[in-house]
Scaffold this motif. Structure first.
Motif, mmCIF file in Angstrom:
data_model
loop_
_atom_site.group_PDB
_atom_site.id
_atom_site.type_symbol
_atom_site.label_atom_id
_atom_site.label_comp_id
_atom_site.label_asym_id
_atom_site.label_seq_id
_atom_site.Cartn_x
_atom_site.Cartn_y
_atom_site.Cartn_z
ATOM 1 N N ASP A 72 -2.109 2.583 -3.043
ATOM 2 C CA ASP A 72 -0.750 2.815 -3.608
ATOM 3 C C ASP A 72 -0.731 3.879 -4.786
ATOM 4 O O ASP A 72 -0.087 4.758 -5.045
ATOM 5 C CB ASP A 72 -0.042 1.817 -3.966
ATOM 6 C CG ASP A 72 0.502 0.836 -2.944
ATOM 7 O OD1 ASP A 72 0.618 1.437 -1.698
ATOM 8 O OD2 ASP A 72 0.993 -0.308 -2.993
ATOM 9 N N ASP A 73 -1.786 3.616 -5.639
ATOM 10 C CA ASP A 73 -1.981 4.459 -6.732
ATOM 11 C C ASP A 73 -2.534 5.742 -6.448
ATOM 12 O O ASP A 73 -2.384 6.808 -7.152
ATOM 13 C CB ASP A 73 -3.067 3.810 -7.807
ATOM 14 C CG ASP A 73 -2.688 3.518 -9.040
ATOM 15 O OD1 ASP A 73 -1.646 3.805 -9.314
ATOM 16 O OD2 ASP A 73 -3.741 3.318 -9.892
ATOM 17 N N LEU A 74 -3.347 5.798 -5.216
ATOM 18 C CA LEU A 74 -4.086 7.130 -4.993
ATOM 19 C C LEU A 74 -3.045 8.065 -4.145
ATOM 20 O O LEU A 74 -3.364 9.321 -4.167
ATOM 21 C CB LEU A 74 -5.243 6.838 -4.257
ATOM 22 C CG LEU A 74 -6.516 6.490 -4.822
ATOM 23 C CD1 LEU A 74 -7.686 5.980 -4.136
ATOM 24 C CD2 LEU A 74 -7.001 7.699 -6.020
ATOM 25 N N ILE A 75 -2.132 7.599 -3.301
ATOM 26 C CA ILE A 75 -1.393 8.272 -2.465
ATOM 27 C C ILE A 75 -0.299 8.582 -2.968
ATOM 28 O O ILE A 75 0.684 7.549 -3.088
ATOM 29 C CB ILE A 75 -1.379 7.765 -1.061
ATOM 30 C CG1 ILE A 75 -3.154 7.723 -0.467
ATOM 31 C CG2 ILE A 75 -0.653 8.679 -0.126
ATOM 32 C CD1 ILE A 75 -3.068 7.235 1.165
ATOM 33 N N ASP A 76 0.345 9.779 -3.109
ATOM 34 C CA ASP A 76 1.779 10.021 -3.518
ATOM 35 C C ASP A 76 2.653 9.994 -2.313
ATOM 36 O O ASP A 76 2.376 10.807 -1.262
ATOM 37 C CB ASP A 76 1.682 11.416 -4.172
ATOM 38 C CG ASP A 76 3.176 12.017 -4.476
ATOM 39 O OD1 ASP A 76 3.948 11.453 -3.967
ATOM 40 O OD2 ASP A 76 3.137 12.988 -5.341
ATOM 41 N N PRO A 77 3.757 9.203 -2.142
ATOM 42 C CA PRO A 77 4.418 9.047 -0.765
ATOM 43 C C PRO A 77 4.837 10.288 -0.296
ATOM 44 O O PRO A 77 5.444 10.585 0.899
ATOM 45 C CB PRO A 77 5.355 8.202 -1.144
ATOM 46 C CG PRO A 77 5.332 7.691 -2.615
ATOM 47 C CD PRO A 77 4.200 8.290 -3.090
ATOM 48 N N ASN A 78 5.173 11.286 -1.268
ATOM 49 C CA ASN A 78 5.788 12.785 -0.828
ATOM 50 C C ASN A 78 4.621 13.509 -0.302
ATOM 51 O O ASN A 78 4.962 14.879 0.143
ATOM 52 C CB ASN A 78 6.212 13.502 -1.923
ATOM 53 C CG ASN A 78 7.371 12.308 -2.756
ATOM 54 O OD1 ASN A 78 8.235 11.894 -1.944
ATOM 55 N ND2 ASN A 78 7.287 12.266 -4.031
#
Ligand code: 4GY
Length: 246
Positions: A72-78
Motif C-alpha cells: 500500500d505504501d509503495l503503490i500509488d493507486p493512480n
C-alpha cells in the motif's frame, strides 16, 4: 527500471548492488533500487513478521499484514500497477524470454520470503505472479530476487557497455553460444581452431553457427524445437545425427 525489494535481510543486497555493472547502471540513472525491510511494517512492538501455521506443522509462516501494508505504501493507486513478483519454487520458471518480458516494465516489486513460506493470502492478493529460478529449494527469496534484478538489468539499453553483447548471448536466438577464444593462439600445445585465425568472416560466421547448433544438439536438444532453423542448419544437424551412429 526501478526495483523495490521486500526482504528481512537487506544486507544481502549491498554487495550485489555495489557490483560493477549494477553500480554503473545506478550511476547512469538507468536503474534505481529500493531495499525495504518489511519488518518495518510489522504491527506489534516486537515487530513480529511470522507466526505458527494454522492447523499445526513445522516452521513459521510469514504474516500477511507487513506485505499488504508495505505494498500500500509503495503503490500509488493512480499509477499503473507494477508486477509484484513473489520468489517461490512453485512459480513460473524463469527463462530468458520471461526476463525480456519483465524488462519491458518500468518498475518491478520483488517479494522475498523465508522460513516455511508466505501466508497464502500474500500469494493470492499481493503477488501478481510467482517466479521460480529452478527446481531446488533455497533458504530465502533473496538470491532469486538478485538473479531477476541482474538478468533484467542487463537487458536495459545502456546497462552493458557494449549494446550488442546482450543480443549475442546464449538464448538470444534460442541456441547455446559458440565457443570463444582469445590470445595466445597456442597454449601448452592447445590450439585455437584454425578458422578463427583465418580472417575469413563468412567462414567464421558459418563455423560459429555450426558450433552453436552442435552444442545445443549435444547439451540441450529440447531447445532446438523452438528455434527457427535454415535449410543449411537442418543439413548440418542431419549430419550430426548420421555421425552419431558411427
Ligand atoms: N527455487 N526460486 C526459490 C526458493 C526459497 C521459503 C519461500 C526458487 O525462487 N525462489 O527456493 N525460495 C523459499 C524459502 C519461503 C521461498
Amino acid at each position: 527500471m526501478r526495483f523495490d525489494v521486500l526482504t528481512l535481510f537487506p544486507d544481502m543486497f549491498t554487495g550485489f548492488i555495489q557490483n560493477s555493472m549494477i553500480q554503473k547502471a545506478h550511476e547512469k540513472g538507468l536503474i534505481e533500487t529500493r531495499i525495504i525491510n518489511f519488518r518495518d511494517y510489522a504491527f506489534n512492538k516486537h515487530r513480529t513478521v511470522d507466526d505458527i501455521p494454522y492447523g499445526g506443522g513445522d516452521g513459521m509462516v510469514l504474516k500477511p499484514e507487513p506485505f499488504f501494508e508495505a505494498i500500500d505504501d509503495l503503490i500509488d493507486p493512480n499509477e499503473e500497477k507494477p508486477p509484484v513478483l513473489l520468489m517461490s519454487p512453485q512459480g513460473e520458471r524463469l527463462t530468458q524470454q520471461k526476463v525480456n518480458q519483465l524488462a519491458t516494465h518500468s518498475r518491478l516489486i520483488l517479494l522475498c520470503g523465508h522460513y516455511a513460506g508466505f501466508d497464502e493470502r500474500i500469494h493470492q492478493y499481493v503477488a501478481t505472479e510467482e517466479i521460480s529460478i529452478g527446481d531446488y529449494v533455497l533458504t530465502g527469496g533473496e538470491l532469486p530476487a538478485m538473479i531477476i534484478m541482474d538478468s533484467v538489468s542487463r537487458q536495459i539499453p545502456g546497462v552493458l557497455g557494449n549494446t550488442l553483447s546482450a543480443q549475442n548471448d546464449s538464448f538470444a536466438d534460442g541456441l547455446l553460444e559458440y565457443p570463444q577464444y582469445t590470445r595466445p593462439a597456442e597454449y601448452r600445445g592447445y590450439q585455437v581452431p584454425e578458422v578463427l585465425l583465418s580472417g575469413h568472416h563468412l567462414r567464421i560466421e558459418k563455423w560459429r553457427r555450426q558450433e552453436s547448433l552442435r552444442r545445443t544438439w549435444e547439451r540441450r536438444p529440447e531447445l532446438l524445437d523452438k528455434v527457427t532453423l535454415t535449410e543449411e542448419d537442418r543439413i548440418f544437424l542431419r549430419q550430426l545425427e548420421d555421425q552419431q551412429g558411427e
